[in-house]
Write an enzyme that holds these catalytic residues in place. Structure first.
Site, PDB file in Angstrom:
ATOM      1  N   TYR A 246       0.107  33.401  14.640  1.00 34.12           N
ATOM      2  CA  TYR A 246       1.216  32.641  14.034  1.00 34.12           C
ATOM      3  C   TYR A 246       1.662  31.558  15.007  1.00 34.12           C
ATOM      4  O   TYR A 246       1.713  31.776  16.213  1.00 34.12           O
ATOM      5  CB  TYR A 246       2.380  33.569  13.712  1.00 34.12           C
TER       6      TYR A 246
ATOM      7  N   HIS B 197      -8.559  38.038   1.324  1.00 29.10           N
ATOM      8  CA  HIS B 197      -7.445  37.993   2.274  1.00 29.10           C
ATOM      9  C   HIS B 197      -6.127  38.306   1.546  1.00 29.10           C
ATOM     10  O   HIS B 197      -5.967  37.957   0.366  1.00 29.10           O
ATOM     11  CB  HIS B 197      -7.387  36.593   2.897  1.00 29.10           C
TER      12      HIS B 197
ATOM     13  N   PHE C 197      -1.412  39.730  12.191  1.00 25.65           N
ATOM     14  CA  PHE C 197      -0.531  39.999  11.044  1.00 25.65           C
ATOM     15  C   PHE C 197       0.864  40.478  11.451  1.00 25.65           C
ATOM     16  O   PHE C 197       1.762  40.573  10.621  1.00 25.65           O
ATOM     17  CB  PHE C 197      -1.147  41.020  10.068  1.00 25.65           C
TER      18      PHE C 197
ATOM     19  N   ASP D 174      -6.105  33.448  13.328  1.00 24.75           N
ATOM     20  CA  ASP D 174      -5.376  32.588  14.247  1.00 24.75           C
ATOM     21  C   ASP D 174      -3.960  33.137  14.412  1.00 24.75           C
ATOM     22  O   ASP D 174      -3.382  33.620  13.436  1.00 24.75           O
ATOM     23  CB  ASP D 174      -5.329  31.169  13.660  1.00 24.75           C
TER      24      ASP D 174
END
Length: 302
Positions: free
Chosen positions: A145, A266, A156, A143
């Site tokens: 930010y 993760h 990222f 998703d």
């Protein structure tokens, strides 16, 4: 009267001999008929079907190809603003599908009533960094930010001068221990990787401000699945980095015979210590690329 036939005599049964002869003849005919049918079926199975195009002239075939390309071009022209050219052509068939039209209507409606990240011109940044056929590495996120000035279309990654979020900080830590000479770049913009063929793709490409997963299950997942499918089907020797259960589930359909898949937990602070640190995915990726005859990624070029 003597010598006269009674009416019953006209309805006497046919002799058994004549009946059996008739049945024998009928049986022979029936057997011959069945045999002919079986022979025809066998011949039809043995005879290869002619291609449907055998009766078409070269001019007709050329026209069919032109019509197909024209149809794809019309669909490609329906791509949202900001789509890279090679990506637009390769993914053209998605833009005309009902789910995609509904998705675009949903996002437009959201922008009219709420703040949505990233801004429209950055939603498809990932298609602008390199040609689709030049992708070498795929990192799957989840998703975008949801804070101001963060999301800009690369998972990222955050824009200058926003400090790197915790997961990216952990990625930098792993890089520092895995890649000789890597140092924290002082920012969180991963454009330098994307330009080298690292696709940084979120599963969902928009989000309502301060409401994570608010655009989940609206159609983005279907579209990004189509992106992953295209890459898996049309390219060779990609390295997929699947970090966390969500990315691994999304990458389940990747053709492992054509591509290389690396997976671990993760990089989030909640899980990085359970296998992300020490996974050495960055150096392993470069080793795979070099073995495949491809240029490795300069992870320091940020």
């Amino acid at each position: 009267m003597i010598g006269q036939k009674t009416i019953h005599s006209f309805f006497l049964p046919i002799s058994k001999k004549r009946t059996s002869e008739k049945e024998h003849e009928d049986g022979v005919d029936a057997q011959e008929h069945v045999g002919q049918v079986k022979k025809l079926k066998r011949l039809s199975n043995e005879t290869p079907a002619l291609p449907s195009s055998v009766a078409l002239s070269p001019e007709q075939l050329d026209q069919i190809l032109k019509n197909k390309n024209a149809a794809l071009l019309r669909l490609a022209n329906k791509a949202p603003e900001g789509f890279g050219e090679s990506w637009r052509k390769s993914l053209a068939t998605e833009f005309g599908k009902p789910y995609f039209k509904n998705l675009m209507s949903f996002v437009d409606g959201e922008r009219k009533q709420h703040t949505v990240y990233p801004p429209p011109e950055h939603v498809f940044t990932w298609t602008q960094m390199c040609e689709i056929q030049d992708v070498k590495v795929v990192v799957l996120g989840q998703d975008p930010y949801h804070g101001p000035n963060q999301a800009h279309g690369l998972c990222f990654s955050v824009q200058h001068p926003v400090p790197p979020p915790p997961s990216l900080v952990n990625m930098y830590k792993e890089l520092a221990s895995d890649i000789e000479g890597f140092m924290h770049p002082g920012h969180g913009d991963l454009t330098g990787w994307a330009k080298q063929g690292v696709l940084l793709l979120n599963a969902v490409l928009t989000v309502r401000a301060h409401q994570p997963n608010s655009h989940k299950d609206k159609g983005w997942e279907t579209f990004t699945d189509a992106v992953v499918h295209w890459l898996s089907t049309n390219l060779e020797g990609l390295v997929f980095m699947l970090w966390g259960a969500y990315a691994q589930k999304k990458g389940a359909a990747i053709d492992r015979k054509r591509h290389h898949v690396l997976h671990t937990v993760h990089p989030s602070p909640l899980s990085a210590h359970r296998g992300y640190f020490g996974s050495k995915h960055f150096s392993k990726t470069n080793d795979i690329l070099k073995t495949s005859g491809k240029e490795p990624i300069d992870w320091k070029a940020l």
